[in-house]
Design a protein around this motif. Structure first.
Motif, PDB file in Angstrom:
ATOM      1  N   LEU A  32       0.831  -1.207   0.000  1.00  0.00           N
ATOM      2  CA  LEU A  32       0.000   0.000   0.000  1.00  0.00           C
ATOM      3  C   LEU A  32       0.863   1.254   0.000  1.00  0.00           C
ATOM      4  O   LEU A  32       0.570   2.226  -0.709  1.00  0.00           O
ATOM      5  N   SER A  33       1.929   1.242   0.766  1.00  0.00           N
ATOM      6  CA  SER A  33       2.824   2.402   0.820  1.00  0.00           C
ATOM      7  C   SER A  33       3.486   2.639  -0.532  1.00  0.00           C
ATOM      8  O   SER A  33       3.630   3.787  -0.979  1.00  0.00           O
ATOM      9  N   SER A  34       3.906   1.547  -1.163  1.00  0.00           N
ATOM     10  CA  SER A  34       4.543   1.695  -2.475  1.00  0.00           C
ATOM     11  C   SER A  34       3.567   2.279  -3.502  1.00  0.00           C
ATOM     12  O   SER A  34       3.935   3.144  -4.309  1.00  0.00           O
ATOM     13  N   LEU A  35       2.347   1.780  -3.457  1.00  0.00           N
ATOM     14  CA  LEU A  35       1.341   2.300  -4.393  1.00  0.00           C
ATOM     15  C   LEU A  35       1.065   3.781  -4.142  1.00  0.00           C
ATOM     16  O   LEU A  35       0.948   4.579  -5.082  1.00  0.00           O
ATOM     17  N   THR A  48      -7.292   3.545   1.293  1.00  0.00           N
ATOM     18  CA  THR A  48      -6.611   2.253   1.439  1.00  0.00           C
ATOM     19  C   THR A  48      -7.399   1.347   2.361  1.00  0.00           C
ATOM     20  O   THR A  48      -8.023   1.795   3.329  1.00  0.00           O
ATOM     21  N   ALA A  49      -7.373   0.058   2.036  1.00  0.00           N
ATOM     22  CA  ALA A  49      -8.015  -0.970   2.865  1.00  0.00           C
ATOM     23  C   ALA A  49      -7.123  -2.191   2.870  1.00  0.00           C
ATOM     24  O   ALA A  49      -6.517  -2.535   1.844  1.00  0.00           O
ATOM     25  N   ASP A  50      -7.038  -2.873   4.026  1.00  0.00           N
ATOM     26  CA  ASP A  50      -6.140  -4.017   4.125  1.00  0.00           C
ATOM     27  C   ASP A  50      -6.856  -5.352   3.968  1.00  0.00           C
ATOM     28  O   ASP A  50      -6.283  -6.398   4.259  1.00  0.00           O
ATOM     29  N   SER A  51      -8.113  -5.318   3.496  1.00  0.00           N
ATOM     30  CA  SER A  51      -8.842  -6.567   3.242  1.00  0.00           C
ATOM     31  C   SER A  51      -9.992  -6.288   2.281  1.00  0.00           C
ATOM     32  O   SER A  51     -10.412  -5.136   2.092  1.00  0.00           O
ATOM     33  N   GLY A  52     -10.506  -7.371   1.707  1.00  0.00           N
ATOM     34  CA  GLY A  52     -11.633  -7.218   0.806  1.00  0.00           C
ATOM     35  C   GLY A  52     -12.860  -6.683   1.529  1.00  0.00           C
ATOM     36  O   GLY A  52     -13.592  -5.852   0.984  1.00  0.00           O
ATOM     37  N   ALA A  53     -13.094  -7.155   2.761  1.00  0.00           N
ATOM     38  CA  ALA A  53     -14.257  -6.691   3.517  1.00  0.00           C
ATOM     39  C   ALA A  53     -14.170  -5.192   3.789  1.00  0.00           C
ATOM     40  O   ALA A  53     -15.155  -4.453   3.661  1.00  0.00           O
ATOM     41  N   ALA A  54     -12.953  -4.731   4.178  1.00  0.00           N
ATOM     42  CA  ALA A  54     -12.771  -3.303   4.428  1.00  0.00           C
ATOM     43  C   ALA A  54     -12.968  -2.504   3.135  1.00  0.00           C
ATOM     44  O   ALA A  54     -13.534  -1.403   3.137  1.00  0.00           O
TER      45      ALA A  54
END
Length: 344
Positions: A32-35, A48-54
């Motif tokens: 995510l940081s790189s993007l 940004t989200a760290d999962s599909g649900a989020a």
């Protein structure tokens, strides 16, 4: 990992958010940081989200233009996430990040998730930026096309509504005009009927004044009409001829009583000339009435003779108006039929 808490890139209050909104979904914070590092300089608004649900929660809470999702994530893969995103938010463009070993999963994401493009990890930054730029351009074109389609539909609906109102107004106006025409036609018929009645009443007064038999002028008029039809006269000519039949003796009103009551065979030459002047008097009476000009001419020449020895102008042959010749025949026939001596 960040305990499934979605993150919104902070934007300074001095710089209003105007750029496209991109949702980055990956369970690895470093990805995510790189993007964000690559995309932030372009002015994009980054969620940004760290999962599909989020990611699905953020889709429900925000207007998002583009999703960039990793394939390999726990609980819900990128393909599964993009499939759900497509089902609930089909207008959002979708890009997948995948590894070399995930070809079958990538195919599944293409088929089920309807992704716009996929990028292999590690990605080339220029390729990533170019892909995002093209995806957003396509998204903008879709939105503009949707806006224009909606505008066209709205304008079509307004046009249909306007046409419907206009059609009703035209129908109402047409019906109003139809009623007006019917009213005018009825009024015209009444005027014509009243006019004809007035002429018959007037011809009856002429008969009373000149000592003619009752209804004689009416019979002369009917006979003139019948003869005129044999000569294929127009309706206007027939009308003038019929009126001339009704008013052929109008000039007699100006004659002295003793002359009117005296049989023609007992008149002196001077009296006969005075009596025969009644067509001229009738013509003078009708001349001031513009609509009766032709009628007055027929009455004026009713005593002309084909050999040129008639009155008042001595016209001969075809120079005598046809209507005047018909009137002379009808008048003479009615006089003979009633037992009088016809003046030819």
């Amino acid at each position: 990992m960040s305990n499934n808490v979605p993150v919104l890139e902070q934007v300074s209050a001095e710089k209003p958010v105007v750029g496209p909104v991109i949702l980055l979904v990956d369970d690895e914070a470093s990805i995510l940081s790189s993007l964000k590092r690559v995309l932030r300089p372009k002015g994009y608004v980054l969620l940004t989200a760290d999962s599909g649900a989020a990611g699905l929660r953020l889709l429900g809470e925000n207007t998002i233009d583009l999703i960039i999702s990793d394939m390999r994530m726990p609980e819900m893969t990128g393909a599964q996430f993009l499939k759900k995103a497509r089902e609930s938010y089909p207008d959002v463009t979708r890009i997948l990040l995948t590894g070399y070993s995930e070809i079958s999963a990538t195919i599944s994401a293409i088929n089920e998730g309807g992704i716009y493009h996929y990028l292999q990890k590690p990605w080339d930054e220029q390729d990533l930026l170019l892909t995002v730029e093209r995806a957003l351009e396509q998204q903008l074109l879709k939105k503009e096309a949707a806006r224009l389609n909606a505008l066209v539909r709205q304008q079509n609906e307004e046009l249909q509504s306007f046409n419907a109102r206009l059609e009703k107004q035209v129908e109402a106006r047409t019906e109003e005009l139809r009623q007006t025409v019917l009213f005018l036609e009825k009024g015209e018929q009444e005027i014509k009927q009243n006019f004809l009645t007035m002429l018959k009443v007037f011809s009856s007064l002429i008969e009373l004044r000149s000592g003619m038999l009752g209804g004689q002028s009416d019979r002369v008029s009917a006979l003139c009409n019948k003869i005129g039809r044999k000569f294929s006269l127009t309706e206007g000519q027939l009308q003038h001829l019929s009126i001339a039949g009704l008013l052929h003796a109008i000039g007699k009103i100006g004659l002295p009583d003793e002359l009117i009551r005296k049989p023609q065979e007992k008149m002196t030459g001077e009296e006969s000339r005075a009596f025969m002047s009644h067509p001229v008097k009738g013509h003078m009476v009708l001349t001031p009435i513009a609509a009766f000009g032709d009628i007055g001419e027929l009455i004026l020449h009713q005593y002309e003779r084909y050999d040129g020895r008639g009155l008042p102008s001595g016209a001969a042959g075809d120079s005598i108006p046809l209507g005047a010749r018909i009137l002379a025949v009808a008048r003479a026939f009615e006089a003979l039929r009633s037992g009088a001596i016809a003046t030819l």
